[in-house]
Design an enzyme around this catalytic site. Sequence first.
Site, PDB file in Angstrom:
ATOM      1  N   ALA A 131     -49.135  71.296   1.336  1.00  0.00           N
ATOM      2  CA  ALA A 131     -47.827  70.920   1.734  1.00  0.00           C
ATOM      3  C   ALA A 131     -47.350  71.204   3.332  1.00  0.00           C
ATOM      4  CB  ALA A 131     -46.979  72.147   1.113  1.00  0.00           C
ATOM      5  N   GLY A 132     -48.425  72.286   3.931  1.00  0.00           N
ATOM      6  CA  GLY A 132     -48.491  72.516   5.317  1.00  0.00           C
ATOM      7  C   GLY A 132     -48.953  71.249   6.170  1.00  0.00           C
ATOM      8  N   MET A 192     -63.899  67.375   0.404  1.00  0.00           N
ATOM      9  CA  MET A 192     -63.937  67.168  -0.970  1.00  0.00           C
ATOM     10  C   MET A 192     -63.069  68.263  -1.836  1.00  0.00           C
ATOM     11  SD  MET A 192     -63.449  64.639  -2.924  1.00  0.00           S
ATOM     12  CE  MET A 192     -64.471  63.276  -2.372  1.00  0.00           C
ATOM     13  N   ALA A 223     -57.918  65.924   7.615  1.00  0.00           N
ATOM     14  CA  ALA A 223     -57.941  64.469   6.880  1.00  0.00           C
ATOM     15  C   ALA A 223     -56.703  64.671   6.174  1.00  0.00           C
ATOM     16  CB  ALA A 223     -58.955  64.548   5.988  1.00  0.00           C
ATOM     17  N   ASN A 224     -56.128  65.548   5.694  1.00  0.00           N
ATOM     18  CA  ASN A 224     -54.636  65.565   4.911  1.00  0.00           C
ATOM     19  C   ASN A 224     -53.778  65.321   5.956  1.00  0.00           C
ATOM     20  OD1 ASN A 224     -56.032  66.553   2.758  1.00  0.00           O
ATOM     21  ND2 ASN A 224     -55.400  68.572   2.872  1.00  0.00           N
ATOM     22  N   GLY A 239     -52.601  68.088  -6.165  1.00  0.00           N
ATOM     23  CA  GLY A 239     -53.898  67.647  -5.263  1.00  0.00           C
ATOM     24  C   GLY A 239     -53.442  67.474  -3.847  1.00  0.00           C
TER      25      GLY A 239
HETATM   26  O1  RIB Z   1     -54.478  72.601   3.457  1.00  0.00           O
HETATM   27  C1  RIB Z   1     -54.937  72.132   2.362  1.00  0.00           C
HETATM   28  C2  RIB Z   1     -56.421  71.930   2.427  1.00  0.00           C
HETATM   29  O2  RIB Z   1     -57.419  73.095   2.550  1.00  0.00           O
HETATM   30  C3  RIB Z   1     -57.340  71.498   1.119  1.00  0.00           C
HETATM   31  O3  RIB Z   1     -57.175  70.001   1.084  1.00  0.00           O
HETATM   32  C4  RIB Z   1     -58.456  71.943   1.300  1.00  0.00           C
HETATM   33  O4  RIB Z   1     -59.577  71.055   1.538  1.00  0.00           O
HETATM   34  C5  RIB Z   1     -58.490  73.022   2.522  1.00  0.00           C
HETATM   35  O5  RIB Z   1     -59.032  72.471   3.428  1.00  0.00           O
END
Ligand code: RIB
Length: 302
Positions: free
Chosen positions: A252-253, A13, A43-44, A289
């Site tokens: 972004a990565g 989070m 997760a991203n 975000g």
């Molecule tokens: O790469 C971005 C992420 O890095 C963020 O969402 C944060 O949770 C960290 O893990």
Amino acid sequence: MHAKVVVVGSLNMDLVARAERLPRGGETLAGDSFFTVPGGKGANQAVAVARLGGSVAMIGNVGDDAYGQQLRQALHVEGIDCQAVSVCDGVSSGVALIVVDAASQNAIVIIPGGNGLLTPESVERFDALLQAADIVICQLEVPLPTVAWTLARARELGKTVILNPAPATGPLPAEWFAHIDYLAPNESEAEALTGLPVTDKASAERAAERLLALGAGKVIVTLGAQGALFVTAQGSQHFPAPQVKALDTTAAGDTFIGGFAAALSRGMGEGEAIAFGQRAAALSVTRAGAQPSIPYLAEVQP
Ligand code: RIB
């Protein structure tokens, strides 16, 4: 439907404060705004795969707290297979404390929580997902023995293996390289991995050649606004970045990695997939975000 992409990694989070500038050590600084959004590099990347046209499952851990439920739900609503996102009793979910400044740069502190309990055994329980995958993606926000096990198992199964070595604190174990098809660091990670300074295309190429010599299959160094460098045994190719006005570079990565993997899984060639990942990442930096900034397929199609 079987997932074609499996992400093994972190869920956090993100507690995000925006301020004119990043605070100095010992300083208390008044900020402008605060928001809480789902993030975590693993997760991203899973969300990016799902939104950008791929089919994806996630293997990871959350804690038995409200954040854990929200993090799982955030993946579920994207159509991500969450059967292997486990809830760990008596531990908090991963949390990232993020400050973003007016120039869109960020500073992040992560508390691993449940991510720190993702063991090789807990990934092996979901071996069927790895077996069903075409592409396996790892990062470095879960314990390194777990990353090592996953890379080796994915290689043994003949999968396409992507490692985003983030966050990187130093060289990777030598035995990892033979398991990696695409090693995708940004400039600071390439520097941490090789000990060579990376500031531009020429220095990125030197670092990438070092990583190839260590045994990585192919290397993609992302250079933010300077684009990306794709380096293989056959030579190097530069991909310029779409020029945008950056608001927040968080994730972004991750958007690039997920977009690249989604494009590969949909049959695009490597060059096309890199350019697709770059277009997705460029859109993400125009929004605030982590997961809320990741675009959908229709926004990225040429
Ligand atoms: O790469 C971005 C992420 O890095 C963020 O969402 C944060 O949770 C960290 O893990």
